[in-house]
Motif scaffolding. Structure first.
Motif, PDB file in Angstrom:
ATOM      1  N   ASP A 148       0.853  -1.052   0.002  1.00  0.00           N
ATOM      2  CA  ASP A 148       0.097  -0.017   0.062  1.00  0.00           C
ATOM      3  C   ASP A 148       0.885   1.301  -0.053  1.00  0.00           C
ATOM      4  OD1 ASP A 148      -2.089   1.715   0.162  1.00  0.00           O
ATOM      5  OD2 ASP A 148      -2.828   0.326   1.841  1.00  0.00           O
ATOM      6  N   HIS A 149       0.284   2.198  -0.121  1.00  0.00           N
ATOM      7  CA  HIS A 149       0.938   3.682  -0.058  1.00  0.00           C
ATOM      8  C   HIS A 149       1.410   3.922   1.534  1.00  0.00           C
ATOM      9  CE1 HIS A 149      -0.468   5.061  -4.014  1.00  0.00           C
ATOM     10  NE2 HIS A 149       0.688   5.738  -3.997  1.00  0.00           N
ATOM     11  N   LEU A 150       2.392   4.811   1.725  1.00  0.00           N
ATOM     12  CA  LEU A 150       2.958   5.096   2.802  1.00  0.00           C
ATOM     13  C   LEU A 150       1.652   5.590   3.800  1.00  0.00           C
ATOM     14  CD1 LEU A 150       5.052   5.653   5.114  1.00  0.00           C
ATOM     15  CD2 LEU A 150       5.320   8.052   3.974  1.00  0.00           C
ATOM     16  N   VAL A 151       0.754   6.451   3.244  1.00  0.00           N
ATOM     17  CA  VAL A 151      -0.390   7.195   3.809  1.00  0.00           C
ATOM     18  C   VAL A 151      -1.589   6.813   2.930  1.00  0.00           C
ATOM     19  CG1 VAL A 151      -1.554   9.210   4.478  1.00  0.00           C
ATOM     20  CG2 VAL A 151       0.967   8.470   5.078  1.00  0.00           C
ATOM     21  N   ALA A 152      -2.647   6.417   3.338  1.00  0.00           N
ATOM     22  CA  ALA A 152      -3.933   6.203   2.365  1.00  0.00           C
ATOM     23  C   ALA A 152      -5.136   6.118   3.345  1.00  0.00           C
ATOM     24  CB  ALA A 152      -3.648   5.097   1.338  1.00  0.00           C
ATOM     25  N   GLY A 153      -6.315   6.552   3.091  1.00  0.00           N
ATOM     26  CA  GLY A 153      -7.285   6.520   3.873  1.00  0.00           C
ATOM     27  C   GLY A 153      -8.586   7.245   3.402  1.00  0.00           C
ATOM     28  N   GLY A 154      -9.796   6.713   3.827  1.00  0.00           N
ATOM     29  CA  GLY A 154     -11.047   7.459   3.394  1.00  0.00           C
ATOM     30  C   GLY A 154     -11.090   8.710   4.094  1.00  0.00           C
ATOM     31  N   MET A 155     -11.783   9.493   3.406  1.00  0.00           N
ATOM     32  CA  MET A 155     -12.414  10.952   3.998  1.00  0.00           C
ATOM     33  C   MET A 155     -13.561  10.868   4.923  1.00  0.00           C
ATOM     34  SD  MET A 155     -12.003  14.361   1.535  1.00  0.00           S
ATOM     35  CE  MET A 155     -13.640  14.474   0.915  1.00  0.00           C
ATOM     36  N   SER A 156     -13.162  11.079   6.184  1.00  0.00           N
ATOM     37  CA  SER A 156     -14.323  10.860   7.228  1.00  0.00           C
ATOM     38  C   SER A 156     -15.339  11.971   7.156  1.00  0.00           C
ATOM     39  CB  SER A 156     -13.751  10.667   8.629  1.00  0.00           C
ATOM     40  OG  SER A 156     -12.956   9.527   8.855  1.00  0.00           O
ATOM     41  N   PHE A 227       7.004  -1.229   6.947  1.00  0.00           N
ATOM     42  CA  PHE A 227       7.510  -0.275   6.042  1.00  0.00           C
ATOM     43  C   PHE A 227       8.485  -0.532   5.329  1.00  0.00           C
ATOM     44  CE2 PHE A 227       4.980   2.154   9.054  1.00  0.00           C
ATOM     45  CZ  PHE A 227       3.792   2.907   8.181  1.00  0.00           C
ATOM     46  N   HIS A 228       8.717  -0.279   3.965  1.00  0.00           N
ATOM     47  CA  HIS A 228       9.762  -0.423   2.998  1.00  0.00           C
ATOM     48  C   HIS A 228      10.078   0.669   2.036  1.00  0.00           C
ATOM     49  CE1 HIS A 228       9.341  -4.820   4.343  1.00  0.00           C
ATOM     50  NE2 HIS A 228       8.066  -4.492   4.173  1.00  0.00           N
ATOM     51  N   LEU A 229      11.587   1.215   2.227  1.00  0.00           N
ATOM     52  CA  LEU A 229      12.024   1.980   1.473  1.00  0.00           C
ATOM     53  C   LEU A 229      12.649   1.299  -0.137  1.00  0.00           C
ATOM     54  CD1 LEU A 229      12.198   5.339   1.024  1.00  0.00           C
ATOM     55  CD2 LEU A 229      14.355   4.943   1.915  1.00  0.00           C
ATOM     56  N   LEU A 230      11.668   1.603  -1.377  1.00  0.00           N
ATOM     57  CA  LEU A 230      12.167   1.025  -2.359  1.00  0.00           C
ATOM     58  C   LEU A 230      12.505   2.051  -3.378  1.00  0.00           C
ATOM     59  CD1 LEU A 230       9.273  -1.847  -2.684  1.00  0.00           C
ATOM     60  CD2 LEU A 230      11.588  -1.878  -1.581  1.00  0.00           C
ATOM     61  N   PRO A 231      13.464   1.614  -4.214  1.00  0.00           N
ATOM     62  CA  PRO A 231      13.856   2.605  -5.528  1.00  0.00           C
ATOM     63  C   PRO A 231      12.555   2.624  -6.404  1.00  0.00           C
ATOM     64  CG  PRO A 231      15.403   1.014  -5.054  1.00  0.00           C
ATOM     65  CD  PRO A 231      14.525   0.371  -4.276  1.00  0.00           C
ATOM     66  N   ILE A 232      12.254   3.702  -7.150  1.00  0.00           N
ATOM     67  CA  ILE A 232      11.194   3.765  -7.940  1.00  0.00           C
ATOM     68  C   ILE A 232      10.980   2.888  -8.924  1.00  0.00           C
ATOM     69  CG2 ILE A 232      12.082   5.463  -9.641  1.00  0.00           C
ATOM     70  CD1 ILE A 232       8.570   5.711  -7.878  1.00  0.00           C
ATOM     71  N   ASP A 233      12.343   2.286  -9.419  1.00  0.00           N
ATOM     72  CA  ASP A 233      12.331   1.353 -10.742  1.00  0.00           C
ATOM     73  C   ASP A 233      11.856   0.063 -10.033  1.00  0.00           C
ATOM     74  OD1 ASP A 233      13.338   3.229 -12.488  1.00  0.00           O
ATOM     75  OD2 ASP A 233      15.275   2.589 -12.271  1.00  0.00           O
TER      76      ASP A 233
END
Length: 280
Positions: A148-156, A227-233
């Motif tokens: 998933d994204h680092l941050v994602a969520g519905g708009m309460s 959490f994982h920091l990955l190269p964009i490629d």
């Protein structure tokens, strides 16, 4: 380049986009209205429940006022159509006016439009661009264990996209409000697809946030396993070659790849038009 015969290298990306736009409307569904304005689509099973509640209106179903929406959503929960999320979401008209609220779990049951935020947590290093990626907890109700994204969520209910980003950034990744407030709004993505929970008609407000190299996210609310920091490629390869990411994350990442120049111009145009639901 023709959108009818796209290059083989683009097909995986286009398949992700098509998968999120697979709902055929009305497709056997009945319109659902609030105060005579259509706001959703209901399946035959939901329609049958609404009929027992005396909510038939002409060819479809509905309520007379927005104040009836939340009680209806609770009733549908009690009737076993969904499990409550214990979170209220605003229901909006096509013009953006808030008509009322429903329990979040009732949104796909009634085929209502829902809004949320996705944030690309970016780190610029000497060796190139990196992206923070989260792995969803196995206890999540939807898509457990997916990337998933680092941050994602519905708009309460009562929130706007910017406020939601700041709130979710703190809760999901321990990002201070001052840093989250620097996130840049970059795009809006819409799609409609059928899911096990019902009809998803989502609007995603997408943001980019440039994070310091020393920043390390912390899962504050237990919704993230790691959490994982990955190269964009590497992220791009995961989107191209796998279904590792939660279904809608792929669309936001494709938009990021386009904006970062990872596709040839003609390829970017084809993908951009596909995201907008247009022919190239």
């Amino acid at each position: 380049m023709s959108d009818k015969y796209p290059p083989p290298a683009l097909k995986p990306f286009l398949q992700h986009i098509a998968a999120c736009n697979s709902a055929v409307l009305p497709g056997g569904r009945s319109p659902f209205s609030c105060a005579a304005e259509q706001i959703g689509w209901v399946s035959p099973a939901t329609a049958q429940m609404l009929e027992t509640l005396g909510l038939q209106q002409g060819p479809g179903f509905g309520v007379k006022a927005g104040s009836e929406l939340f009680p209806l959503s609770r009733t549908l929960c009690e009737m076993g159509l969904y499990a409550s999320h214990d979170e209220a979401f605003d229901v909006r008209s096509d013009s953006g006016l808030v008509l009322g609220q429903v329990d979040r779990g009732a949104i796909p049951v009634l085929g209502l439009a829902a809004e949320g935020v996705h944030l690309n947590g970016l780190v610029e290093r000497a060796e190139g661009l990196f992206l923070w990626v989260a792995r969803r907890s196995m206890s999540k109700r939807l898509d457990p264990g997916k990337l998933d994204h680092l941050v994602a969520g519905g708009m309460s209910a009562g929130l706007d996209p910017q406020t939601t980003v700041i709130k979710e950034a703190q809760e999901e990744a321990g990002i201070p409000a001052e840093l989250a407030a620097t996130a840049r709004y970059v795009s809006r993505i819409e799609y409609a697809l059928e899911r096990p929970e019902g009809l998803r008609r989502d609007v995603l407000h997408c943001y980019d946030l440039l994070l310091p190299e020393e920043f390390v996210p912390v899962a504050e609310d237990g919704e993230v396993e790691s959490f994982h920091l990955l190269p964009i490629d590497e992220v791009m390869a995961l989107v191209r070659d796998t279904d590792a990411f939660k279904f809608n994350v792929n669309l936001v990442l494709i938009d990021l790849f386009i904006r970062r120049g990872l596709f040839e111009p003609a390829e970017a145009t084809l993908l951009r038009n596909a995201l907008k639901g247009q022919a190239a």
